[in-house]
Motif scaffolding. Structure first.
Motif, mmCIF file in Angstrom:
data_model
loop_
_atom_site.group_PDB
_atom_site.id
_atom_site.type_symbol
_atom_site.label_atom_id
_atom_site.label_comp_id
_atom_site.label_asym_id
_atom_site.label_seq_id
_atom_site.Cartn_x
_atom_site.Cartn_y
_atom_site.Cartn_z
ATOM 1 N N LYS A 162 -2.222 -6.873 -0.155
ATOM 2 C CA LYS A 162 -1.679 -7.531 1.032
ATOM 3 C C LYS A 162 -2.294 -6.985 2.328
ATOM 4 C CE LYS A 162 1.111 -9.991 -1.432
ATOM 5 N NZ LYS A 162 0.859 -11.447 -1.613
ATOM 6 N N GLY A 163 -3.204 -6.055 2.185
ATOM 7 C CA GLY A 163 -3.913 -5.489 3.326
ATOM 8 C C GLY A 163 -5.047 -4.626 2.797
ATOM 9 N N ASP B 67 0.049 2.477 9.268
ATOM 10 C CA ASP B 67 1.300 2.335 10.011
ATOM 11 C C ASP B 67 1.268 1.067 10.868
ATOM 12 O OD1 ASP B 67 3.881 3.527 11.098
ATOM 13 O OD2 ASP B 67 2.700 3.448 12.948
ATOM 14 N N PHE B 68 0.119 0.799 11.480
ATOM 15 C CA PHE B 68 -0.044 -0.431 12.262
ATOM 16 C C PHE B 68 0.090 -1.666 11.376
ATOM 17 C CE2 PHE B 68 -3.106 -3.785 13.448
ATOM 18 C CZ PHE B 68 -2.518 -4.222 14.635
ATOM 19 N N LEU B 69 -0.553 -1.640 10.203
ATOM 20 C CA LEU B 69 -0.457 -2.786 9.294
ATOM 21 C C LEU B 69 0.986 -3.044 8.881
ATOM 22 C CD1 LEU B 69 -3.526 -2.330 6.875
ATOM 23 C CD2 LEU B 69 -3.374 -3.721 8.952
ATOM 24 N N GLY C 265 2.675 -7.161 8.680
ATOM 25 C CA GLY C 265 3.407 -7.665 7.526
ATOM 26 C C GLY C 265 3.295 -6.877 6.239
ATOM 27 N N LEU C 266 2.506 -5.809 6.201
ATOM 28 C CA LEU C 266 2.448 -4.971 5.003
ATOM 29 C C LEU C 266 3.799 -4.281 4.836
ATOM 30 C CD1 LEU C 266 0.372 -3.950 2.819
ATOM 31 C CD2 LEU C 266 0.067 -1.934 4.287
ATOM 32 N N VAL D 62 -5.860 -11.570 4.265
ATOM 33 C CA VAL D 62 -5.043 -10.384 4.535
ATOM 34 C C VAL D 62 -5.699 -9.596 5.670
ATOM 35 C CG1 VAL D 62 -4.232 -10.262 2.147
ATOM 36 C CG2 VAL D 62 -6.272 -8.953 2.840
ATOM 37 N N PRO D 63 -4.924 -8.825 6.430
ATOM 38 C CA PRO D 63 -5.517 -8.029 7.515
ATOM 39 C C PRO D 63 -6.377 -6.899 6.964
ATOM 40 C CG PRO D 63 -3.204 -7.472 7.243
ATOM 41 C CD PRO D 63 -3.459 -8.663 6.364
ATOM 42 N N VAL D 64 -7.482 -6.649 7.637
ATOM 43 C CA VAL D 64 -8.386 -5.555 7.269
ATOM 44 C C VAL D 64 -8.510 -4.629 8.474
ATOM 45 C CG1 VAL D 64 -10.694 -4.938 6.476
ATOM 46 C CG2 VAL D 64 -9.680 -7.117 5.764
ATOM 47 N N ILE D 65 -8.399 -3.326 8.234
ATOM 48 C CA ILE D 65 -8.560 -2.365 9.328
ATOM 49 C C ILE D 65 -9.568 -1.301 8.916
ATOM 50 C CG2 ILE D 65 -6.624 -0.856 8.617
ATOM 51 C CD1 ILE D 65 -6.030 -0.622 11.718
ATOM 52 N N GLY D 66 -10.466 -0.964 9.830
ATOM 53 C CA GLY D 66 -11.516 -0.001 9.536
ATOM 54 C C GLY D 66 -11.342 1.281 10.316
#
Length: 425
Positions: A247-248, A180-182, A187-188, A272-276
């Motif tokens: 794209k993420g 949801d944040f991405l 931009g996702l 691209v953004p990466v979230i862990g």
């Protein structure tokens, strides 16, 4: 959240469970069902296993030499600090707390052996790192030992037992909040492909449920990359994700894998953004070659505010921890350990008030605990064993200048898709 049917375990968990059966067979106490051996102490307080007239014995099953060595050390030292401070103030119920620590090194045999050794001796566990290992002994915990376990594991497969209680949001909900944040901030968008790199077993597959749910709700396509805890080089995974045109990326693994993924992606110009998930980061990574890439393009979903939070409780914990362990750094493992010890301590206090320090008494006390916050921004509710204590996540970003190496970029919140999500097999 609705009730759920427990899903079939993965091969990893099945293998660990087989080890448990072999180990438990050697334990006469396990065969006897681990009864409380209830007795009445001075003051009319009912007591049982792990409780004497002067001490309350608690177990710690941690990882100080394996995949989560950094996390395990911080969690354990924070809990030792909590115990030291409580004992200095007179203990709980006129008894001193005692922690018995076993390092399993993220090895299934050692984890099962450690549990089998400690279960007959302690009142409960303030720590048990490793979703697959907790899952493997969950049936024994629930049906026989009935000792409260507060794991540093957030797999949704652990929900349902009144004795294994998750603190914070589970990996699937946390992943929904992360995606949801991405979508809202990075931009996702609908129609995009989302990469998901995840550990095989309970942890990664719990997180994958969240990404699949969010993909269905938001019109995304998930590109899966399953890895093992022993896989430290993410070159092949990055190549596959770049070819797919993601794209993420979500990563549900350890700090080493996250650092490799982000560093390799930067070198491959996969910008691209990466979230862990919450256990996929350690501030020590900022000192590695991957540091610049982590600062530029990596985020972490967390069940609470970070150790550097601007709250009185966080500031006091930072000062106390630095004094107790001047040579060690600060990270969110300190928050996780401190919070779990505090929750267990609060349950012990309530059980003492009810004059019942048996395992059943402590568990009953925890079931009455709601709206509890150790000073890290998220209220915890333990009244429903079928649900995690919270559905909220905080989004953090690596920052060299922040205490603990993380700063808040999004306050505690829950995605709309998480609110409508049903945890089902």
């Amino acid at each position: 959240m609705t009730a759920r049917t427990r899903p079939t375990r993965t091969l990893t968990v099945t293998a660990v469970a087989a080890l448990l059966a072999l180990t438990a067979a050697c334990s006469s106490k396990a065969e006897d069902g681990g009864g409380d051996d209830e007795k009445q102490s001075a003051g009319g307080i009912k007591t049982g296993q792990g409780v004497s007239g002067s001490t309350i014995d608690l177990g710690v099953l941690t990882d100080m030499t394996g995949v989560y060595a950094t996390l395990g050390k911080s969690v354990t030292q924070a809990q030792q600090l909590y115990v030291k401070q409580v004992n200095a103030d007179g203990g709980i119920c006129d008894r001193q707390l005692k922690l018995t620590v076993r390092d399993h090194g993220y090895d299934p045999q050692k984890a099962v052996a450690g549990y089998t050794e400690l279960a007959p001796k302690v009142l409960g566990f303030t720590q048990f790192i490793g979703s697959p290992f907790v899952a493997a002994v969950e049936k024994r915990i629930t049906d026989q030992d009935k000792a409260l376990v507060l794991p540093q594991a957030w797999s949704s497969n652990l929900l349902g037992s009144p004795y294994v209680r998750i603190i914070g949001s589970t990996y699937d909900i946390e992943t929904i909040n992360a995606i949801d944040f991405l979508m809202k901030k990075k931009g996702l968008k609908k129609g995009d492909k989302l990469g998901h790199v995840y550990f095989e077993g309970d942890y990664g597959e719990s997180a994958l449920k969240g990404s699949k749910h969010m993909a269905q709700e938001a019109g995304l396509t998930v590109v899966e990359q399953k890895i093992k805890p022993t896989d430290n080089d993410m070159t092949a995974q990055v190549a596959a994700l770049k070819k797919a045109g993601v794209k993420g990326i979500v990563i549900s693994a350890g700090p080493r894998q996250a650092a490799s993924l982000v560093g390799v992606a930067a070198a491959a110009k996969l910008n691209v953004p990466v979230i862990g998930n919450n256990s996929a980061y350690a501030p020590q990574l900022l000192g590695t070659q991957a540091g610049p890439a982590l600062l530029a393009n990596y985020y972490v979903a967390s069940p609470s505010l970070p150790i550097g939070a601007d709250t009185p409780e966080a500031k006091k914990l930072v000062a106390d921890y630095k004094k107790a362990y001047p040579k060690d750094g600060l990270d969110n493992g300190v928050v996780a350990g401190w919070t779990a010890a505090g929750v267990f301590g609060e349950a012990l206090k309530k059980a003492c008030e009810a004059k019942d320090l048996t395992r059943e008494g402590v568990d009953k006390a925890l079931l009455s605990l709601s709206g509890y916050d150790m000073g890290f921004g998220v209220d915890q509710d333990f009244t429903d064993p079928k649900a995690p204590s919270s559905h909220k996540s905080v989004i953090l970003q690596p920052d060299k200048t922040a205490v603990g190496g993380l700063k808040v970029v999004q306050d505690p919140g829950e995605a709309a898709e998480a609110k409508t999500y049903t945890q089902a097999p």
